[in-house]
Design a protein around this motif. Structure first.
Motif, PDB file in Angstrom:
ATOM      1  N   PHE A 157     -17.531 -22.736  -9.572  1.00 39.77           N
ATOM      2  CA  PHE A 157     -16.160 -22.794  -9.072  1.00 39.77           C
ATOM      3  C   PHE A 157     -16.012 -24.045  -8.228  1.00 39.77           C
ATOM      4  CE2 PHE A 157     -12.579 -22.034  -6.338  1.00 39.77           C
ATOM      5  CZ  PHE A 157     -11.691 -21.362  -7.148  1.00 39.77           C
ATOM      6  N   ASP A 158     -15.194 -24.960  -8.680  1.00 35.40           N
ATOM      7  CA  ASP A 158     -14.945 -26.178  -7.913  1.00 35.40           C
ATOM      8  C   ASP A 158     -13.483 -26.543  -8.116  1.00 35.40           C
ATOM      9  OD1 ASP A 158     -14.879 -28.569  -6.617  1.00 35.40           O
ATOM     10  OD2 ASP A 158     -16.146 -29.647  -8.042  1.00 35.40           O
TER      11      ASP A 158
ATOM     12  N   THR B  17     -23.063 -23.471 -14.429  1.00 37.15           N
ATOM     13  CA  THR B  17     -24.237 -24.029 -13.758  1.00 37.15           C
ATOM     14  C   THR B  17     -25.330 -24.243 -14.795  1.00 37.15           C
ATOM     15  OG1 THR B  17     -25.167 -21.851 -13.360  1.00 37.15           O
ATOM     16  CG2 THR B  17     -23.731 -22.722 -11.654  1.00 37.15           C
TER      17      THR B  17
ATOM     18  N   LEU C 105     -21.093 -19.071 -13.790  1.00 34.49           N
ATOM     19  CA  LEU C 105     -19.830 -19.779 -13.582  1.00 34.49           C
ATOM     20  C   LEU C 105     -19.917 -20.671 -12.347  1.00 34.49           C
ATOM     21  CD1 LEU C 105     -17.021 -17.135 -14.182  1.00 34.49           C
ATOM     22  CD2 LEU C 105     -17.849 -18.885 -15.728  1.00 34.49           C
TER      23      LEU C 105
ATOM     24  N   HIS D 118     -18.431 -11.009  -1.853  1.00 34.99           N
ATOM     25  CA  HIS D 118     -18.759 -11.850  -2.986  1.00 34.99           C
ATOM     26  C   HIS D 118     -20.166 -12.413  -2.788  1.00 34.99           C
ATOM     27  CE1 HIS D 118     -18.825 -15.203  -5.750  1.00 34.99           C
ATOM     28  NE2 HIS D 118     -17.769 -14.688  -6.350  1.00 34.99           N
TER      29      HIS D 118
ATOM     30  N   THR E  73     -21.810 -15.049  -3.527  1.00 38.81           N
ATOM     31  CA  THR E  73     -22.057 -16.434  -3.097  1.00 38.81           C
ATOM     32  C   THR E  73     -20.930 -16.991  -2.244  1.00 38.81           C
ATOM     33  OG1 THR E  73     -21.102 -17.255  -5.153  1.00 38.81           O
ATOM     34  CG2 THR E  73     -23.490 -17.029  -5.075  1.00 38.81           C
TER      35      THR E  73
ATOM     36  N   ARG F 114     -24.748 -31.972  -5.320  1.00 33.86           N
ATOM     37  CA  ARG F 114     -25.302 -33.310  -5.221  1.00 33.86           C
ATOM     38  C   ARG F 114     -24.391 -34.157  -4.341  1.00 33.86           C
ATOM     39  NH1 ARG F 114     -26.657 -35.484 -10.774  1.00 33.86           N
ATOM     40  NH2 ARG F 114     -28.288 -33.939 -10.539  1.00 33.86           N
TER      41      ARG F 114
ATOM     42  N   GLY G 158     -18.441 -29.144  -3.215  1.00 29.51           N
ATOM     43  CA  GLY G 158     -19.058 -29.415  -4.500  1.00 29.51           C
ATOM     44  C   GLY G 158     -18.935 -28.189  -5.368  1.00 29.51           C
ATOM     45  N   PRO G 159     -19.411 -28.252  -6.595  1.00 26.95           N
ATOM     46  CA  PRO G 159     -19.356 -27.077  -7.458  1.00 26.95           C
ATOM     47  C   PRO G 159     -20.208 -25.945  -6.882  1.00 26.95           C
ATOM     48  CG  PRO G 159     -19.905 -29.053  -8.680  1.00 26.95           C
ATOM     49  CD  PRO G 159     -20.002 -29.396  -7.239  1.00 26.95           C
ATOM     50  N   VAL G 160     -19.702 -24.771  -6.885  1.00 27.93           N
ATOM     51  CA  VAL G 160     -20.416 -23.620  -6.351  1.00 27.93           C
ATOM     52  C   VAL G 160     -20.574 -22.598  -7.457  1.00 27.93           C
ATOM     53  CG1 VAL G 160     -20.300 -21.718  -4.714  1.00 27.93           C
ATOM     54  CG2 VAL G 160     -19.549 -23.982  -4.040  1.00 27.93           C
ATOM     55  N   ALA G 161     -21.774 -22.106  -7.600  1.00 26.82           N
ATOM     56  CA  ALA G 161     -22.008 -21.071  -8.602  1.00 26.82           C
ATOM     57  C   ALA G 161     -21.325 -19.794  -8.152  1.00 26.82           C
ATOM     58  CB  ALA G 161     -23.494 -20.845  -8.763  1.00 26.82           C
ATOM     59  N   MET G 162     -20.707 -19.111  -9.091  1.00 28.02           N
ATOM     60  CA  MET G 162     -20.037 -17.870  -8.745  1.00 28.02           C
ATOM     61  C   MET G 162     -21.028 -16.737  -8.591  1.00 28.02           C
ATOM     62  SD  MET G 162     -16.873 -18.321  -8.336  1.00 28.02           S
ATOM     63  CE  MET G 162     -16.008 -16.793  -8.600  1.00 28.02           C
ATOM     64  N   SER G 163     -22.174 -16.867  -9.198  1.00 30.16           N
ATOM     65  CA  SER G 163     -23.145 -15.784  -9.135  1.00 30.16           C
ATOM     66  C   SER G 163     -24.511 -16.367  -8.868  1.00 30.16           C
ATOM     67  CB  SER G 163     -23.173 -15.015 -10.450  1.00 30.16           C
ATOM     68  OG  SER G 163     -21.905 -14.509 -10.713  1.00 30.16           O
ATOM     69  N   GLY G 164     -25.420 -15.543  -8.404  1.00 33.66           N
ATOM     70  CA  GLY G 164     -26.745 -16.030  -8.083  1.00 33.66           C
ATOM     71  C   GLY G 164     -26.700 -16.890  -6.840  1.00 33.66           C
ATOM     72  N   GLU G 165     -27.584 -17.832  -6.785  1.00 28.68           N
ATOM     73  CA  GLU G 165     -27.663 -18.675  -5.601  1.00 28.68           C
ATOM     74  C   GLU G 165     -26.579 -19.741  -5.639  1.00 28.68           C
ATOM     75  OE1 GLU G 165     -29.791 -18.125  -3.067  1.00 28.68           O
ATOM     76  OE2 GLU G 165     -30.155 -16.314  -4.211  1.00 28.68           O
ATOM     77  N   VAL G 166     -26.202 -20.181  -4.461  1.00 35.55           N
ATOM     78  CA  VAL G 166     -25.255 -21.294  -4.391  1.00 35.55           C
ATOM     79  C   VAL G 166     -25.953 -22.533  -4.921  1.00 35.55           C
ATOM     80  CG1 VAL G 166     -23.918 -22.746  -2.846  1.00 35.55           C
ATOM     81  CG2 VAL G 166     -24.091 -20.304  -2.426  1.00 35.55           C
ATOM     82  N   ALA G 167     -25.319 -23.161  -5.892  1.00 34.96           N
ATOM     83  CA  ALA G 167     -25.921 -24.350  -6.476  1.00 34.96           C
ATOM     84  C   ALA G 167     -25.864 -25.491  -5.463  1.00 34.96           C
ATOM     85  CB  ALA G 167     -25.161 -24.748  -7.739  1.00 34.96           C
ATOM     86  N   PRO G 168     -27.000 -26.186  -5.244  1.00 30.39           N
ATOM     87  CA  PRO G 168     -26.942 -27.306  -4.311  1.00 30.39           C
ATOM     88  C   PRO G 168     -26.020 -28.387  -4.848  1.00 30.39           C
ATOM     89  CG  PRO G 168     -29.040 -27.289  -5.482  1.00 30.39           C
ATOM     90  CD  PRO G 168     -28.312 -26.039  -5.863  1.00 30.39           C
TER      91      PRO G 168
END
Lengths: 211, 662
Positions: B284-285, B277, B282, B166, B168, A157, A145-155
């Motif tokens: 990445f997918d 997000t 950013l 990295h 994340t 869906r 799924g889409p992953v945030a490049m920074s901060g927390e990994v986006a959950p």
């Protein structure tokens, strides 16, 4: 008292709708077993919920099929309860896949992606024989799924995949059968209420609440 | 209560179907909808044409010198001479001649940038800029050879100060700087096995001995190039023949005007696409290594910018810096414009077009004339390419807001003839020594070239090569993409090539108008075979070939070829490996005329047999000899950074920088 011919016709109709309902419930129950397996990584609560749902639907299927076979009319309270429960399940499915409210139980859908070079295909570039670099340490953590490049990994869906719509289709079939089993006045109100719920879902989607 | 005759009439069935459709369709719409990819609330997403255009600043060198030389580093001090091999530690590695060197320092940092109004996005940048600063280097008259031009060497000291992991994605963010479009030596070409880890630095040396052109420098760190470039590690680099530009009368970036703060008429346009997000970071997918398609188009790091221009001609150096998105660019009023240069430099004849296609890593220089658009607005739009994933606003790129006054009419021409043909365009197919076929394909979920992955090359000790032409050889390569689902922008390092033909579904066609110039990336479209003609000039050694869809490149659509020999003087990995930080300062500028390379004693043949253990140099003492102030020379005996064997005396700051080093 109904005339014998009418009674016979009513009996056949009853058997037919019980059979339809039984098939719908059995299919939904079986599919929920598969859904439980699909949610293994989401934790025991999610898996338990889907297994309980599967058990209830398979039980309902057996009850409907046995009723149809024996010619016994199912109890209206049980029909109503099954109907409400099934509508509730579909509501939960909608919420889970269109809002973030149930993301705690989300799992990644790997079936929708053809790639997955690392991990999914077992590709591991290993150690560079010239420099000794372990290239596996330079590979991003896999996520479909889409992953945030920074901060927390986006959950991510959980995409409904193929299991979701097929299960819902089986449950819609079950709802149709259960509605048909209701008395005429109840049936009309129930069908109208279901249309209202469907319309409400579309309104919520158009307004961005769902989606 | 008795149950009545069960039934559903037609109306009931219709109602239930309508209700059921909501339950089935709404959860699926997210996958089907093409409105956006970002999770950011639509109200917070940037609005097209609301942000002001900006161009990356031009970077000034840390120091310069005017020393004529042809040395590009030295054989490493720890090199163990091999019987029968003439190379020895400290031997100068020679290449094309240059007159003077510009020294730059480029640090790879984490940086917070404002891509979305009011929100800070964490990215990685060269010198804390996204995109990185532009580097410009100039060909200059050669005082020793009247009528001939000679380049300056560029030394870029790259410091990897990225996080150890990295945050994340978890990978170690090693980098490898590639100056795309430069015939660099293999050890400075950003080879996939030449890794600068966080906490290391490396001096990259660029000869600039090629035709003037638009190049770009970007990360080439193996297996995560896509992520690193996506986060900002990319920038333009211009090799300029100022005299030629003045003679052509084309719009140009004027050093003098830059110093005076006057308007410029030449700008880089670095296109990229990203998605966000919910909190503006950013996302990445790349859809299982297929390719990343963002819903926000950036030009020089600004979403859909608005650029104020004068009603005159402007020159734009367009670079597609996206990971996977191809563009078909045109002006919203369908006004024609001219393409004057391609990847490798000027075309012989400018091509007047109303649109052109640009795949990833391709560069085109275009001139747009706004003179008939006083007071109007015109947009640069994207008609897309096959198999790109489009969203609501990916058809927009940027807007030009045309003023009414012209400040200067300098460089306001767009000639149709731009001079002699580029050397790559004069190569004759009849001179070919080989015709090779390259198949770009996917199997077992891996991107491959002729059934091989880069991992196969690595596991062969980097010995697998696609071709081994001798320097000066001419070859034809047929590049085939039999897939209908993907295009592959193929990049061949080192060389400029000519596109001879394009065969689409069995029908051979002439190259597109924008391809009638020297190229180093070619768009290999769906079900296409493209025929390329190239001559292997400049350097010996091993160079990469890869798809510039960076997710494809990372996993693992990359191969290599070898020109001439492969040895320690041109070893991509061993010739000049990175060193631990801190990086030394560059030496003071040398006076012109100082011989930069003092004579190095020719070593005697090694006495140790080949099988003998390598001498332990770790305890060798090192010395530093500081010349007297009036000595007129800055010759130093320099300790190698690793404290190993003494390097022969040199003065080249690119390899002998010591001042300030601990």
């Amino acid at each position: 008292m109904l005339a014998p011919a009418t009674e016979d016709r009513a009996g056949r109709a009853l058997s037919r709708w019980l059979l339809v309902g039984g098939i719908g419930a059995a299919a939904a129950g079986g599919l929920h077993v598969a859904v439980a397996v699909d949610h293994l990584e989401a934790g025991e609560l999610a898996v338990g919920f889907f297994l309980l749902t599967a058990a209830a639907q398979l039980g309902l299927a057996g009850w409907l099929l046995v009723s149809g076979w024996t010619g016994l009319r199912p109890d209206l309270r049980l029909v109503s309860l099954a109907l409400l429960g099934t509508v509730g399940l579909i509501g939960l499915y909608l919420v889970a896949h269109t809002t973030g409210l149930l993301d705690a139980f989300a799992v990644h859908d790997s079936s929708g992606h053809a790639g997955g070079a690392h991990g999914a295909t077992g590709h591991d570039p290993g150690i560079d024989p010239v420099t000794g670099v372990d290239y596996s340490t330079g590979i991003a953590i896999r996520s479909d799924g889409p992953v945030a490049m920074s901060g927390e990994v986006a959950p991510a869906r959980h995409a409904p995949g193929i299991l979701g719509p097929v299960t819902v289709a089986a449950e819609v079939l079950l709802i149709a059968a259960l509605s048909a089993l209701l008395p005429t006045a109840w049936r009309r109100r129930t069908v109208n209420a279901l249309v209202g719920l469907g319309g409400l879902a579309w309104v919520l989607w158009f307004t961005g609440v769902l989606g | 209560m008795k149950i009545e005759t069960p039934s559903l009439n037609r109306r009931d069935v219709l109602k239930l179907t309508a209700a059921g459709s909501a339950a089935m369709a709404i959860p699926l719409q997210r996958g089907l909808s093409a409105a956006s990819a970002s999770e950011l609330d639509a109200s917070k997403l940037p609005r097209p044409y609301a942000a002001a255009f900006k161009a990356p600043p031009v970077l000034e060198p840390v120091t310069t010198d005017n020393v004529r030389s042809n040395v590009y580093g030295y054989v490493p001090a720890d090199y163990v001479p091999v019987p029968g091999n003439a190379h020895y530690p400290g031997e100068p590695v020679r290449g094309s001649e240059y007159l003077g060197t510009d020294y730059y320092r480029i640090t790879e940092h984490t940086v917070m940038v404002q891509l979305i109004p009011g929100m800070w996005t964490k990215m990685w940048g060269y010198n804390k800029l996204v995109p990185g600063p532009t580097i410009r280097t100039y060909l200059q008259p050669d005082p020793d050879n009247p009528g001939r031009k000679i380049p300056r060497r560029t030394v870029m000291q790259v410091l990897n100060e990225l996080p150890r992991r990295h945050p994340t994605l978890g990978y170690i963010p090693w980098t490898s700087l590639h100056l795309h479009g430069s015939p660099s030596k293999p050890q400075y070409d950003g080879y996939a096995g030449d890794l600068t880890n966080p906490g290391e630095w490396k001096n990259y040396q660029y000869p600039n001995h090629c035709a003037p052109r638009t190049l770009w420098y970007h990360d080439h760190g193996v297996h995560h190039t896509a992520e690193n470039v996506y986060q900002g590690l990319a920038a333009q680099y211009h090799l300029v023949d100022e005299e030629l530009e003045k003679a052509l009368g084309i719009p140009r970036w004027d050093r003098q005007k830059a110093a005076e703060g006057k308007p410029q008429y030449e700008f880089p346009l670095i296109l990229s696409d990203v998605m966000f997000t919910a909190d503006g970071q950013l996302m990445f997918d790349d859809d299982g290594d297929s390719g990343l398609y963002g819903d926000v188009i950036l030009v020089n790091g600004v979403p859909w910018p608005n650029m104020k221009v004068e009603p005159r001609k402007y020159r734009f150096r367009v670079l597609n810096g996206s990971l996977a998105r191809g563009y078909t660019l045109r002006l919203s009023n369908n006004m024609p414009f001219k393409i004057i240069a391609t990847d490798g430099g000027f075309m012989e004849f400018a091509q007047q077009v109303t649109s052109f296609r640009i795949g990833m890593a391709e560069r085109y220089e275009i001139i747009i004339d706004f003179k008939d658009l006083k007071g109007a607005k015109v947009q640069l739009v994207n008609d897309g390419v096959d198999n790109a994933r489009d969203f609501d606003h990916t058809g927009k790129v940027m807007q030009f807001e045309v003023g009414t006054k012209v400040t200067s009419t300098d460089g306001n021409a767009w000639p149709s003839v731009l001079g002699a043909p580029h050397p790559a365009m004069t190569v004759k197919a009849a001179d070919r020594s080989a015709v090779r076929r390259m198949r770009l394909h996917r199997s077992n979920s891996m991107w491959k070239i002729n059934d091989l992955t880069w991992d196969d090359v690595v596991q062969s000790n980097y010995e697998y090569i696609f071709a081994n032409p001798q320097q000066g050889a001419t070859e034809i390569w047929d590049v085939e993409n039999s897939s209908g689902g993907w295009f592959h922008p193929l990049h061949i390092h080192l060389v400029d090539f000519r596109v001879l033909s394009r065969t689409i579904s069995g029908v051979t066609q002439q190259p597109r108008p924008e391809e009638k110039g020297p190229k180093d990336v070619v768009y290999v479209g769906e079900n296409e075979t493209v025929r390329l003609l190239m001559r292997f000039d400049h350097e010996d050694g091993r160079y990469m070939i890869h798809c510039h869809n960076l997710s494809h490149e990372d996993h693992d659509m990359m191969f290599q070829f070898q020109v001439g020999h492969h040895d320690i003087d041109c070893d991509s990995i061993r010739s000049d490996p990175p060193k631990p930080l801190p990086a030394p300062d560059f030496l003071p500028v040398l006076p012109a005329g100082v011989n930069p390379v003092p004579p190095v004693p020719e070593p005697t043949a090694p006495e140790t047999p080949e099988s003998a253990p390598a001498p332990d140099t770790s305890s060798t003492s090192t010395t530093e000899t500081v010349p007297p102030a009036d000595a007129g020379t800055t010759t130093q005996s320099v300790p190698p950074p690793d404290g190993g064997a003494t390097t022969p005396p040199v003065t080249d700051p690119a390899t002998a920088a010591v001042g300030g080093a601990p």
